[in-house]
Design a protein around this motif. Structure first.
Motif, mmCIF file in Angstrom:
data_model
loop_
_atom_site.group_PDB
_atom_site.id
_atom_site.type_symbol
_atom_site.label_atom_id
_atom_site.label_comp_id
_atom_site.label_asym_id
_atom_site.label_seq_id
_atom_site.Cartn_x
_atom_site.Cartn_y
_atom_site.Cartn_z
ATOM 1 N N GLU A 169 0.859 -1.184 0.000
ATOM 2 C CA GLU A 169 0.000 0.000 0.000
ATOM 3 C C GLU A 169 0.895 1.233 0.000
ATOM 4 O O GLU A 169 1.675 1.444 0.933
ATOM 5 C CB GLU A 169 -0.897 0.005 1.233
ATOM 6 N N PRO A 170 0.836 2.073 -1.027
ATOM 7 C CA PRO A 170 1.763 3.203 -1.091
ATOM 8 C C PRO A 170 1.512 4.224 0.009
ATOM 9 O O PRO A 170 0.381 4.434 0.447
ATOM 10 C CB PRO A 170 1.499 3.801 -2.479
ATOM 11 N N THR A 171 2.597 4.848 0.450
ATOM 12 C CA THR A 171 2.516 5.939 1.408
ATOM 13 C C THR A 171 2.057 7.218 0.731
ATOM 14 O O THR A 171 1.366 8.044 1.329
ATOM 15 C CB THR A 171 3.899 6.161 2.052
ATOM 16 N N ALA A 172 2.470 7.369 -0.543
ATOM 17 C CA ALA A 172 2.118 8.569 -1.301
ATOM 18 C C ALA A 172 2.191 8.244 -2.783
ATOM 19 O O ALA A 172 2.827 7.268 -3.194
ATOM 20 C CB ALA A 172 3.064 9.718 -0.959
ATOM 21 N N SER A 173 1.528 9.048 -3.592
ATOM 22 C CA SER A 173 1.653 8.938 -5.041
ATOM 23 C C SER A 173 1.924 10.326 -5.600
ATOM 24 O O SER A 173 1.387 11.323 -5.095
ATOM 25 C CB SER A 173 0.395 8.337 -5.669
ATOM 26 N N ALA A 248 4.092 7.987 -9.988
ATOM 27 C CA ALA A 248 5.019 7.152 -9.218
ATOM 28 C C ALA A 248 4.462 6.962 -7.813
ATOM 29 O O ALA A 248 3.865 7.887 -7.239
ATOM 30 C CB ALA A 248 6.401 7.790 -9.159
ATOM 31 N N TYR A 249 4.668 5.773 -7.258
ATOM 32 C CA TYR A 249 4.115 5.405 -5.958
ATOM 33 C C TYR A 249 5.252 5.176 -4.976
ATOM 34 O O TYR A 249 6.133 4.352 -5.207
ATOM 35 C CB TYR A 249 3.238 4.166 -6.089
ATOM 36 N N PHE A 250 5.200 5.918 -3.866
ATOM 37 C CA PHE A 250 6.244 5.887 -2.844
ATOM 38 C C PHE A 250 5.788 5.046 -1.666
ATOM 39 O O PHE A 250 4.649 5.192 -1.192
ATOM 40 C CB PHE A 250 6.543 7.320 -2.381
ATOM 41 N N THR A 251 6.676 4.162 -1.202
ATOM 42 C CA THR A 251 6.382 3.308 -0.051
ATOM 43 C C THR A 251 7.539 3.406 0.932
ATOM 44 O O THR A 251 8.705 3.341 0.529
ATOM 45 C CB THR A 251 6.217 1.834 -0.476
ATOM 46 N N GLU A 252 7.239 3.564 2.212
ATOM 47 C CA GLU A 252 8.279 3.521 3.242
ATOM 48 C C GLU A 252 7.885 2.540 4.323
ATOM 49 O O GLU A 252 6.711 2.364 4.642
ATOM 50 C CB GLU A 252 8.518 4.904 3.844
ATOM 51 N N ARG A 253 8.893 1.859 4.850
ATOM 52 C CA ARG A 253 8.684 0.919 5.944
ATOM 53 C C ARG A 253 9.906 1.005 6.845
ATOM 54 O O ARG A 253 10.964 0.485 6.506
ATOM 55 C CB ARG A 253 8.488 -0.500 5.419
ATOM 56 N N GLY A 254 9.756 1.720 7.971
ATOM 57 C CA GLY A 254 10.909 1.960 8.824
ATOM 58 C C GLY A 254 11.899 2.851 8.095
ATOM 59 O O GLY A 254 11.559 3.943 7.639
ATOM 60 N N ASP A 256 13.535 1.724 5.324
ATOM 61 C CA ASP A 256 13.580 1.285 3.930
ATOM 62 C C ASP A 256 12.496 2.016 3.141
ATOM 63 O O ASP A 256 11.416 2.315 3.670
ATOM 64 C CB ASP A 256 13.349 -0.226 3.823
ATOM 65 N N PHE A 257 12.774 2.296 1.877
ATOM 66 C CA PHE A 257 11.774 2.964 1.048
ATOM 67 C C PHE A 257 11.926 2.515 -0.402
ATOM 68 O O PHE A 257 12.941 1.909 -0.790
ATOM 69 C CB PHE A 257 11.892 4.491 1.167
ATOM 70 N N ALA A 258 10.899 2.799 -1.188
ATOM 71 C CA ALA A 258 10.905 2.380 -2.586
ATOM 72 C C ALA A 258 10.028 3.302 -3.397
ATOM 73 O O ALA A 258 9.112 3.957 -2.875
ATOM 74 C CB ALA A 258 10.418 0.934 -2.717
ATOM 75 N N LEU A 259 10.290 3.332 -4.691
ATOM 76 C CA LEU A 259 9.455 4.026 -5.652
ATOM 77 C C LEU A 259 9.038 2.996 -6.698
ATOM 78 O O LEU A 259 9.902 2.291 -7.252
ATOM 79 C CB LEU A 259 10.229 5.177 -6.297
ATOM 80 N N HIS A 260 7.722 2.881 -6.938
ATOM 81 C CA HIS A 260 7.182 1.849 -7.821
ATOM 82 C C HIS A 260 6.296 2.477 -8.893
ATOM 83 O O HIS A 260 5.770 3.579 -8.727
ATOM 84 C CB HIS A 260 6.323 0.848 -7.032
ATOM 85 N N SER A 261 6.079 1.727 -9.953
ATOM 86 C CA SER A 261 5.076 2.093 -10.944
ATOM 87 C C SER A 261 3.708 1.607 -10.477
ATOM 88 O O SER A 261 3.586 0.895 -9.464
ATOM 89 C CB SER A 261 5.414 1.455 -12.296
ATOM 90 N N ARG A 262 2.669 1.947 -11.231
ATOM 91 C CA ARG A 262 1.319 1.496 -10.890
ATOM 92 C C ARG A 262 1.239 -0.029 -10.859
ATOM 93 O O ARG A 262 0.522 -0.619 -10.050
ATOM 94 C CB ARG A 262 0.315 2.057 -11.904
ATOM 95 N N SER A 263 1.983 -0.704 -11.732
ATOM 96 C CA SER A 263 1.949 -2.165 -11.802
ATOM 97 C C SER A 263 2.778 -2.828 -10.708
ATOM 98 O O SER A 263 2.760 -4.053 -10.575
ATOM 99 C CB SER A 263 2.457 -2.631 -13.172
#
Length: 273
Positions: A169-173, A248-254, A256-263
């Motif tokens: 579940e993204p933190t932000a888009s 772009a979809y941003f996810t953070e966990r502690g 660690d973080f990532a940037l993902h596409s819609r897929s």
């Protein structure tokens, strides 16, 4: 150790890269180190960078900002006659920044840039551009940018080191406009044609223009603004290009973080330590 009194002219360096690129070949990196002293922060330029990358206006420099100050020296190194690879076609695959204390708009900086660490990569060869930023002769900020020169695969070479987050579940888009590459190029000086326009990007095999990797890292760190310690290290690995325009979809966990596409395909994996 060549000393520069001003930032290199990036327009002329990119022209040199286009003209001399096809003739470049070699198996060793030059041992040149460029240094530039007395670098004062331009508040207007800093404000433009903050706006493009999503940072608030503060007297404390974003952790990624010294990268744009030293970028011209990096390009000069990679277009010097002794450099073995064409600049156009190099792929930025990873970036690590370690900050020992926050840099501020009133600091006067000295920056040193060198290339080192030519080694195998699963898709060719890789090397590092190492930048040190000092205040009053104390190194307070160090960056290692790793670039790939595509070539003969080497399956014995080590793979990526950061275990990526799944999309979840993204933190932000963030909706990224088609002009983002041009806007970031205006403040960073990085006018690689793959970032500027669909037609120039297609000439290098991309369906559309792509976002700069260092914009992606900066935008992710802007999402942590106010929560990062002054002294820390941030490592990122760049995976799939961010096509423009896109979301772009941003996810953070502690940390660690990532940037993902819609897929769910990863653009970037990062870790704060």
């Amino acid at each position: 150790m060549p000393e520069l009194t001003s930032a290199p002219n990036l327009s002329s360096l990119y022209l040199r890269a286009v003209v001399s690129g096809p003739s470049r070949s070699g198996s060793t990196l030059p041992d040149t180190e460029y240094v530039r002293r007395g670098i004062a922060i331009d508040r207007d330029h800093l404000a433009e960078y903050d706006l493009v990358c999503g940072f608030g206006l503060r007297d404390e420099l974003p952790m990624t900002y010294p990268h744009v100050l030293s970028f011209g020296m990096s390009v000069q190194l990679m277009t010097d006659p002794g450099f073995p690879f064409p600049l156009v076609g190099l792929v930025h695959v990873a970036n690590s920044i370690e900050q020992r204390r926050a840099l501020r708009v009133t600091d006067e900086l000295t920056q040193r840039v060198r290339v080192t660490g030519l080694r195998p990569h699963p898709k060719g060869r890789q090397f590092d551009v190492v930048t040190e930023t000092s205040v009053d002769d104390e190194v307070v900020w160090t960056e290692v940018s790793t670039y790939l020169r595509r070539g003969k695969p080497d399956e014995s070479a080590p793979r990526q080191e950061i275990d990526g987050l799944d999309a979840g579940e993204p933190t932000a888009s963030w909706r990224l406009g088609g002009d983002l590459g041009r806007r970031y190029a205006a403040v960073s000086g990085d006018r690689n044609p793959i970032h500027l326009h669909p037609l120039t990007a297609k000439a290098f095999g991309f369906p559309r223009a792509i976002a700069h990797g260092m914009w992606s890292k900066a935008r992710c760190l802007a999402a942590f603004e106010g929560r990062l310690p002054e002294a820390c290290r941030v490592d990122v690995e760049f995976r799939k290009p961010v096509l423009l325009p896109s979301t772009a979809y941003f996810t953070e966990r502690g940390r660690d973080f990532a940037l993902h596409s819609r897929s769910g395909k990863p653009h970037l994996f990062g870790r704060i330590s």
